[in-house]
Enzyme design. Sequence first.
Site, PDB file in Angstrom:
ATOM      1  CD  GLN A   1      -7.014  -4.345   4.100  1.00  0.00           C
ATOM      2  OE1 GLN A   1      -7.973  -5.068   4.368  1.00  0.00           O
ATOM      3  NE2 GLN A   1      -7.160  -3.080   3.779  1.00  0.00           N
TER       4      GLN A   1
ATOM      5  CB  CYS B   1      -3.673   3.241  -1.615  1.00  0.00           C
ATOM      6  SG  CYS B   1      -4.859   4.542  -1.362  1.00  0.00           S
TER       7      CYS B   1
ATOM      8  CE  LYS C   1      -7.329   0.102   6.180  1.00  0.00           C
ATOM      9  NZ  LYS C   1      -8.102   0.347   4.961  1.00  0.00           N
TER      10      LYS C   1
ATOM     11  CG  HIS D   1      -1.906   0.991   1.398  1.00  0.00           C
ATOM     12  ND1 HIS D   1      -1.647   2.279   1.780  1.00  0.00           N
ATOM     13  CD2 HIS D   1      -3.242   0.931   1.210  1.00  0.00           C
ATOM     14  CE1 HIS D   1      -2.777   2.958   1.830  1.00  0.00           C
ATOM     15  NE2 HIS D   1      -3.764   2.168   1.480  1.00  0.00           N
TER      16      HIS D   1
ATOM     17  CG  ASP E   1       0.593  -2.174   6.183  1.00  0.00           C
ATOM     18  OD1 ASP E   1      -0.342  -2.199   7.008  1.00  0.00           O
ATOM     19  OD2 ASP E   1       0.521  -1.595   5.086  1.00  0.00           O
TER      20      ASP E   1
HETATM   21  N1  PMP Z   1      -1.774  -0.633   4.651  1.00  0.00           N
HETATM   22  C1  PMP Z   1      -2.744  -1.346   4.074  1.00  0.00           C
HETATM   23  C2  PMP Z   1      -2.427  -2.711   3.564  1.00  0.00           C
HETATM   24  C3  PMP Z   1      -4.027  -0.805   3.949  1.00  0.00           C
HETATM   25  O1  PMP Z   1      -4.985  -1.501   3.376  1.00  0.00           O
HETATM   26  C4  PMP Z   1      -4.266   0.506   4.435  1.00  0.00           C
HETATM   27  C5  PMP Z   1      -5.635   1.141   4.290  1.00  0.00           C
HETATM   28  N2  PMP Z   1      -6.219   0.950   3.055  1.00  0.00           N
HETATM   29  C6  PMP Z   1      -3.221   1.179   5.048  1.00  0.00           C
HETATM   30  C7  PMP Z   1      -1.994   0.590   5.142  1.00  0.00           C
HETATM   31  C8  PMP Z   1      -3.422   2.551   5.618  1.00  0.00           C
HETATM   32  O2  PMP Z   1      -4.343   2.506   6.656  1.00  0.00           O
HETATM   33  P1  PMP Z   1      -4.930   3.869   7.248  1.00  0.00           P
HETATM   34  O3  PMP Z   1      -5.441   4.652   6.088  1.00  0.00           O
HETATM   35  O4  PMP Z   1      -6.014   3.412   8.156  1.00  0.00           O
HETATM   36  O5  PMP Z   1      -3.811   4.535   7.965  1.00  0.00           O
END
Ligand code: PMP
Length: 417
Positions: free
Chosen positions: A214, A375, A237, A134, A211
């Site tokens: 998910q 993203c 999430k 991401h 990270d």
């Molecule tokens: N890493 C991953 C794999 C994600 O899916 C996301 C959110 N789509 C993020 C990081 C960022 O999370 P946040 O926007 O809640 O900070």
Amino acid sequence: MSRVTAQLAEVQAPLSAESLRADFPSLATRVHDKPLAYLDNAASTQRPQAVMDALTEYEVEMHANVHRGVHARSDKATAAFEGARERARAWLNAASGDELVFTRGATESINLVARCLDHRMDSGSEILLTGMEHHSNIVPWQQLCQRTGARLKVAPVLDSGALDLDAFRGLVTPGLGLIAVTHVSNAMGVINPVDDICRMARQAGVPVLIDGAQAAGHVPLDVQELGCDFYAFSGHKMYAPTGIGALYARAPWLDDLPPFLGGGEMILEVRFDGTTYNTPPHKFEAGTPNIAGAIALGAAMDYLAGHGLARLAALEHELLEYATGRLLDVPGLRIIGTASPKSAVISFVIDGIHPHDLGTVLDHEGVAIRAGHHCAMPLMDRFGLPGTARASFAFYNTLEEVDRLVSGIGTARKLFA
Ligand code: PMP
């Protein structure tokens, strides 16, 4: 039946999406005069009533600032806030609550680590990522490289969407500054072999950041068993509100790293000729924290633990299998990310239909999905795609909602394909 036997029977009774949905008032709303089928859970999940109740209780019964108070409400708020930290500790099975720093979410957690590692990086340093990250787990490292002269290395992704583990192994060299990998790909749902990755890293003496945005609400976690150095996740999430998340960091790191932001709470003593910092985790929590968010995150963890994460994950797996089968029967549809294991996320493209057009048609049917690059632009480039449509499931989704997704795709095919 004794009380204990009755409770056990209740605990072991099979869960159903239908009964769980009653805990989520937002799922009973309508969109474009159709019942909502919310299939955008990888972007953000809905909140159970228990989380909303915890927020209300906090506001009414205890809202005050934490840690510095000399009155009862502040003591109550502090106890609830620190109680939430203990729940987050237990959720990850961290050795100590002092290893849990509350942040705004996964993005801030990763940025915190990237900012605080400057002093350990120079123009000879390298950071290893994967091709499925991401943007939150790419851009902070690029910024670190700009500040320090360090370089990024990227492990490739196979056509199945799986990480090319052999290539990854070849890139794990002693002296590597850090490995930063996603636990679960948000764009494909593919689950990375983080156990193997951490083992390789340990053997080479390289720190690892995972990270977990998910994963944290879907996969049982044990950071001690995993042996990672950092684990980042977001509350929204995993059925908690937005604006709260956490960073797990092994204790020696939090002792060693310089603070991220400066201000109140993170200090022991401030003089114009110098400041001494508070002990972790407070050293990394400058300013008044998101007290309500942290308490609600704790309530979300209680909700999930109360039902059993493994049992909830089994419901999600059933949805994944059913939806995969049904989608593969749609002419011209291709799933991006077919490797297993997978979490309940399905990314797909359909010949002749732009993902955004599909998203709009589905929205009019009451079915909420995501369309775009998720993203993860480098991953989209890897597959030669501008974007995909993505349906992502939570335990409260039903097989009937999957049928509505497939039927909406049929409508879009009649219009566009
Ligand atoms: N890493 C991953 C794999 C994600 O899916 C996301 C959110 N789509 C993020 C990081 C960022 O999370 P946040 O926007 O809640 O900070």
